[in-house]
Write a protein that holds these residues in place. Sequence first.
Motif, mmCIF file in Angstrom:
data_model
loop_
_atom_site.group_PDB
_atom_site.id
_atom_site.type_symbol
_atom_site.label_atom_id
_atom_site.label_comp_id
_atom_site.label_asym_id
_atom_site.label_seq_id
_atom_site.Cartn_x
_atom_site.Cartn_y
_atom_site.Cartn_z
ATOM 1 N N LYS A 78 0.758 -1.205 -0.087
ATOM 2 C CA LYS A 78 0.051 0.069 -0.061
ATOM 3 C C LYS A 78 0.982 1.140 -0.015
ATOM 4 C CE LYS A 78 -4.148 1.776 0.850
ATOM 5 N NZ LYS A 78 -5.285 1.781 -0.222
ATOM 6 N N GLY A 79 1.757 1.094 0.782
ATOM 7 C CA GLY A 79 2.941 2.358 0.741
ATOM 8 C C GLY A 79 3.885 2.582 -0.437
ATOM 9 N N ASN A 80 3.662 1.484 -1.453
ATOM 10 C CA ASN A 80 4.366 1.488 -2.652
ATOM 11 C C ASN A 80 5.985 1.380 -2.365
ATOM 12 O OD1 ASN A 80 4.587 1.163 -5.319
ATOM 13 N ND2 ASN A 80 4.817 3.433 -5.672
ATOM 14 N N TRP A 81 6.483 0.671 -1.261
ATOM 15 C CA TRP A 81 7.750 0.477 -0.856
ATOM 16 C C TRP A 81 8.465 -0.461 -1.829
ATOM 17 C CZ3 TRP A 81 10.046 3.639 2.206
ATOM 18 C CH2 TRP A 81 9.321 4.465 3.074
ATOM 19 N N THR A 82 7.661 -1.166 -2.643
ATOM 20 C CA THR A 82 8.230 -2.136 -3.539
ATOM 21 C C THR A 82 9.107 -1.599 -4.724
ATOM 22 O OG1 THR A 82 6.292 -2.358 -4.594
ATOM 23 C CG2 THR A 82 6.748 -3.982 -2.957
ATOM 24 N N ALA A 83 8.564 -0.126 -4.952
ATOM 25 C CA ALA A 83 9.241 0.522 -5.942
ATOM 26 C C ALA A 83 10.541 0.963 -5.520
ATOM 27 C CB ALA A 83 8.473 1.682 -6.321
ATOM 28 N N VAL A 84 11.087 1.050 -4.443
ATOM 29 C CA VAL A 84 12.367 1.633 -3.956
ATOM 30 C C VAL A 84 13.297 0.464 -3.406
ATOM 31 C CG1 VAL A 84 11.894 3.954 -3.526
ATOM 32 C CG2 VAL A 84 11.847 2.318 -1.571
ATOM 33 N N LEU A 85 12.603 -0.951 -3.074
ATOM 34 C CA LEU A 85 13.315 -1.960 -2.454
ATOM 35 C C LEU A 85 14.592 -2.159 -3.154
ATOM 36 C CD1 LEU A 85 12.741 -3.641 -0.213
ATOM 37 C CD2 LEU A 85 11.491 -5.455 -2.051
ATOM 38 N N PHE A 86 14.918 -2.045 -4.525
ATOM 39 C CA PHE A 86 16.197 -2.607 -5.080
ATOM 40 C C PHE A 86 16.792 -1.507 -5.722
ATOM 41 C CE2 PHE A 86 13.563 -6.444 -5.118
ATOM 42 C CZ PHE A 86 14.110 -7.396 -4.458
ATOM 43 N N LYS A 87 16.586 -0.210 -5.082
ATOM 44 C CA LYS A 87 17.296 1.067 -5.378
ATOM 45 C C LYS A 87 18.125 1.156 -4.209
ATOM 46 C CE LYS A 87 13.954 2.456 -8.638
ATOM 47 N NZ LYS A 87 12.901 3.502 -8.895
ATOM 48 N N PRO A 88 19.365 2.173 -4.515
ATOM 49 C CA PRO A 88 20.164 2.696 -3.236
ATOM 50 C C PRO A 88 19.245 3.101 -2.047
ATOM 51 C CG PRO A 88 20.971 3.196 -5.364
ATOM 52 C CD PRO A 88 19.553 2.707 -5.715
ATOM 53 N N GLU A 89 18.276 3.994 -2.358
ATOM 54 C CA GLU A 89 17.467 4.638 -1.280
ATOM 55 C C GLU A 89 16.747 3.679 -0.518
ATOM 56 O OE1 GLU A 89 14.953 5.727 -5.024
ATOM 57 O OE2 GLU A 89 17.316 5.394 -4.504
ATOM 58 N N GLY A 90 16.520 2.457 -1.131
ATOM 59 C CA GLY A 90 15.829 1.399 -0.581
ATOM 60 C C GLY A 90 16.555 0.235 0.300
ATOM 61 N N PHE A 91 17.927 0.366 0.151
ATOM 62 C CA PHE A 91 18.692 -0.531 0.910
ATOM 63 C C PHE A 91 18.386 -0.807 2.258
ATOM 64 C CE2 PHE A 91 22.855 -1.621 3.073
ATOM 65 C CZ PHE A 91 22.949 -2.921 2.556
ATOM 66 N N TRP A 92 18.256 0.306 3.088
ATOM 67 C CA TRP A 92 17.723 -0.186 4.355
ATOM 68 C C TRP A 92 16.482 -0.826 4.492
ATOM 69 C CZ3 TRP A 92 13.091 1.045 6.256
ATOM 70 C CH2 TRP A 92 12.159 1.823 5.612
ATOM 71 N N LEU A 93 15.527 -0.640 3.646
ATOM 72 C CA LEU A 93 14.368 -1.665 3.669
ATOM 73 C C LEU A 93 14.710 -2.907 3.154
ATOM 74 C CD1 LEU A 93 11.477 -1.748 4.131
ATOM 75 C CD2 LEU A 93 11.176 -0.980 1.849
ATOM 76 N N LEU A 94 15.529 -3.182 2.214
ATOM 77 C CA LEU A 94 15.848 -4.461 1.811
ATOM 78 C C LEU A 94 16.443 -5.203 3.204
ATOM 79 C CD1 LEU A 94 15.875 -6.371 -0.602
ATOM 80 C CD2 LEU A 94 18.133 -5.574 -1.065
ATOM 81 N N VAL A 147 14.720 1.208 10.412
ATOM 82 C CA VAL A 147 13.508 1.816 10.053
ATOM 83 C C VAL A 147 13.436 3.312 10.829
ATOM 84 C CG1 VAL A 147 11.074 2.043 10.835
ATOM 85 C CG2 VAL A 147 12.057 -0.311 10.363
ATOM 86 N N VAL A 148 13.963 3.564 11.557
ATOM 87 C CA VAL A 148 13.998 5.091 12.225
ATOM 88 C C VAL A 148 15.124 5.975 11.500
ATOM 89 C CG1 VAL A 148 14.402 6.666 14.055
ATOM 90 C CG2 VAL A 148 12.859 4.620 14.557
ATOM 91 N N VAL A 149 16.302 5.265 11.341
ATOM 92 C CA VAL A 149 17.415 6.006 10.854
ATOM 93 C C VAL A 149 17.502 5.831 9.381
ATOM 94 C CG1 VAL A 149 19.986 6.402 11.053
ATOM 95 C CG2 VAL A 149 18.790 5.709 13.041
ATOM 96 N N LYS A 150 16.882 4.856 8.826
ATOM 97 C CA LYS A 150 17.025 4.556 7.350
ATOM 98 C C LYS A 150 18.435 4.617 6.809
ATOM 99 C CE LYS A 150 12.314 5.603 6.645
ATOM 100 N NZ LYS A 150 11.628 5.845 7.888
#
Length: 184
Positions: A78-94, A147-150
């Motif tokens: 729902k938050g469309n987090w999958t769009a950044v999952l494999f990008k540098p800005e989504g490394f924290w999420l991965l 999650v907090v510091v990302k």
Amino acid sequence: MAYLYLKAVHIIFVVTWFAGLFYMPRLFIYNVEANEQPQPARDLLHHQFTKMMKPLWYGITWPSAIITLVMGLSVLLKGNWTAVLFKPEGFWLLLKLVLVLLLYAYHYSLHRIFKQQMAGNYKYTSDQLRMWNEVATIFLVAIVMLVVVKKEISVLWGLVGMILLIFILMLAIRIYKRIRNKGK
């Protein structure tokens, strides 16, 4: 708006799941230490701990783990987090998702210990279980920091911090063991 409600429910069940992950190993420890007691106290204690463990595990910990997973996936989609999952800005999420996957493996390891103890099989000492009990703490700190510091957190400093935390936890366990052995 729905996204924030999903996120809130997700956080609530993360908290209840961790409550079970923190308390269940304590009950394992007490159950193992009951073996040091003479009869009939030993059987009474095992019976009491069994009565405490079953509802905690099946009524709180497992349902919370499942709802956490469902709500977490809902927030991810729902938050469309999958769009950044494999990008540098989504490394924290991965990295967070990898830690969450390992947390579910830890949960399963507790389930195996639970099943063993329910069968009267005590494979681990109370000291081993004390160390295993701290694994949830390590996961909690690592996941919350991510999650907090990302992306502001450095992987190197994050690893240094985790190693330091593990060292402090192990030191605390050893100090507790010494204090406890002096009391005996």
